[in-house]
Design a protein around this motif. Sequence first.
Motif, PDB file in Angstrom:
ATOM      1  N   MET A   1       0.849  -1.198   0.000  1.00  0.00           N
ATOM      2  CA  MET A   1       0.000   0.000   0.000  1.00  0.00           C
ATOM      3  C   MET A   1       0.881   1.242   0.000  1.00  0.00           C
ATOM      4  N   SER A   2       0.558   2.239  -0.837  1.00  0.00           N
ATOM      5  CA  SER A   2       1.393   3.445  -0.902  1.00  0.00           C
ATOM      6  C   SER A   2       1.128   4.347   0.309  1.00  0.00           C
ATOM      7  N   THR A   3       2.162   5.143   0.684  1.00  0.00           N
ATOM      8  CA  THR A   3       2.017   6.055   1.819  1.00  0.00           C
ATOM      9  C   THR A   3       1.083   7.195   1.426  1.00  0.00           C
ATOM     10  N   PRO A   4       0.150   7.567   2.311  1.00  0.00           N
ATOM     11  CA  PRO A   4      -0.726   8.697   1.983  1.00  0.00           C
ATOM     12  C   PRO A   4       0.108   9.958   1.731  1.00  0.00           C
ATOM     13  N   ARG A   5      -0.379  10.806   0.814  1.00  0.00           N
ATOM     14  CA  ARG A   5       0.406  11.978   0.384  1.00  0.00           C
ATOM     15  C   ARG A   5       0.688  12.969   1.493  1.00  0.00           C
ATOM     16  N   LEU A   6      -0.179  13.004   2.523  1.00  0.00           N
ATOM     17  CA  LEU A   6       0.006  14.000   3.582  1.00  0.00           C
ATOM     18  C   LEU A   6       0.225  13.329   4.941  1.00  0.00           C
TER      19      LEU A   6
ATOM     20  N   VAL B   1      -7.234  21.205  -3.481  1.00  0.00           N
ATOM     21  CA  VAL B   1      -6.594  21.688  -2.240  1.00  0.00           C
ATOM     22  C   VAL B   1      -5.553  20.667  -1.784  1.00  0.00           C
ATOM     23  N   VAL B   2      -5.910  19.377  -1.837  1.00  0.00           N
ATOM     24  CA  VAL B   2      -4.942  18.334  -1.458  1.00  0.00           C
ATOM     25  C   VAL B   2      -3.705  18.421  -2.352  1.00  0.00           C
ATOM     26  N   PHE B   3      -3.921  18.597  -3.641  1.00  0.00           N
ATOM     27  CA  PHE B   3      -2.790  18.719  -4.576  1.00  0.00           C
ATOM     28  C   PHE B   3      -1.894  19.900  -4.172  1.00  0.00           C
ATOM     29  N   LEU B   4      -2.494  21.063  -3.912  1.00  0.00           N
ATOM     30  CA  LEU B   4      -1.686  22.244  -3.558  1.00  0.00           C
ATOM     31  C   LEU B   4      -1.006  22.079  -2.195  1.00  0.00           C
TER      32      LEU B   4
END
Length: 267
Positions: free
Chosen positions: A1-6, A242-245
């Motif tokens: 599983m990939s690490t969450p972006r934040l 917003v998540v992207f920024l």
Amino acid sequence: MSTPRLASRIAVVTGSSSGNGREIALALAAEGAHVVCADVTELPREGGYDDDPTVPTHELLTRKFQRSIFVKTNVTDEVQMIALGAAAVEAFGRIDIWVNNAGIGIGLGPLESCSVDDLNLALQINLVGTWLGCKVAKSHMMNQSVVGRSRGQIINLGSVAADGGQADLSIYSVTKGGVHSLTRSLAIECAPLGIGVNAIAPGYIPTAMTRPFWEDPHGAAHIKEFQPWFEMSQASDVAGPVVFLASDESGFITGMVLRVDGGALAG
Ligand SMILES: NC(=O)c1ccc[n+]([C@@H]2O[C@H](COP(=O)([O-])OP(=O)(O)OC[C@H]3O[C@@H](n4cnc5c(N)ncnc54)[C@H](O)[C@@H]3O)[C@@H](O)[C@H]2O)c1
């Protein structure tokens, strides 16, 4: 599983109890952020389209994701905004993301029907509140270490009403024009410090604020014509950008006002 972006990032979201702010808080938490929710009231506004409207945002986030707290805050009050920043640092140690989302849409109508009181209130919440949020966020971010690609990310909620003229929005559009200008000015000021400053400019999104437009047949027809995208907008359309920024993926982007408007201003 990939690490969450934040993962392990700490976010403050103003106006987090309803509509766009609630969806933004949910999306940030879903990507691993601890979110500090700030609003004048804990529960969503009546008349909105929020899921689970009897559950405050911070409780929803804590149940579904990781610990979140609520700090009752009026964004127009500098003392409360400073206390909000301090509460975030006390609870979680730093502030990586600050979203100035709290806002109101009042004084809608032709100029002769608008009052100076409405103008002043809208300026206080939409512009002064955002300016104060930027000030408090910068004061923390400039003194903390770089994590990922920056010392912190400030994201303001503007509006397409600021950039494309629309009748009967003289008060709202002027407050959001200020938010766009503030974003660009602060981006230059904060770039050498490693703090990103960007804005999202939504078109019409169904929330308690805009329900009167969506429910009025003329308003709904206007929105359909204004926003050519084939589907109806939703608050999560604002949250994703917003998540992207907020994430490292936007590491070299600052001073950007990103339109989320289904093509409304593309022509
Ligand atoms: N809905 C849209 O179509 C749309 C379009 C463009 C921009 N925006 C912007 O998105 C943001 C959120 O709007 P929304 O549609 O979700 O509105 P909303 O009315 O559904 O939610 C706004 C939230 O802000 C809170 N709030 C209001 N005044 C506050 C204050 N003084 N201090 C702290 N919190 C306060 C409210 O309690 C509420 O929870 C606003 O900045 C708005 O201008 C919305």
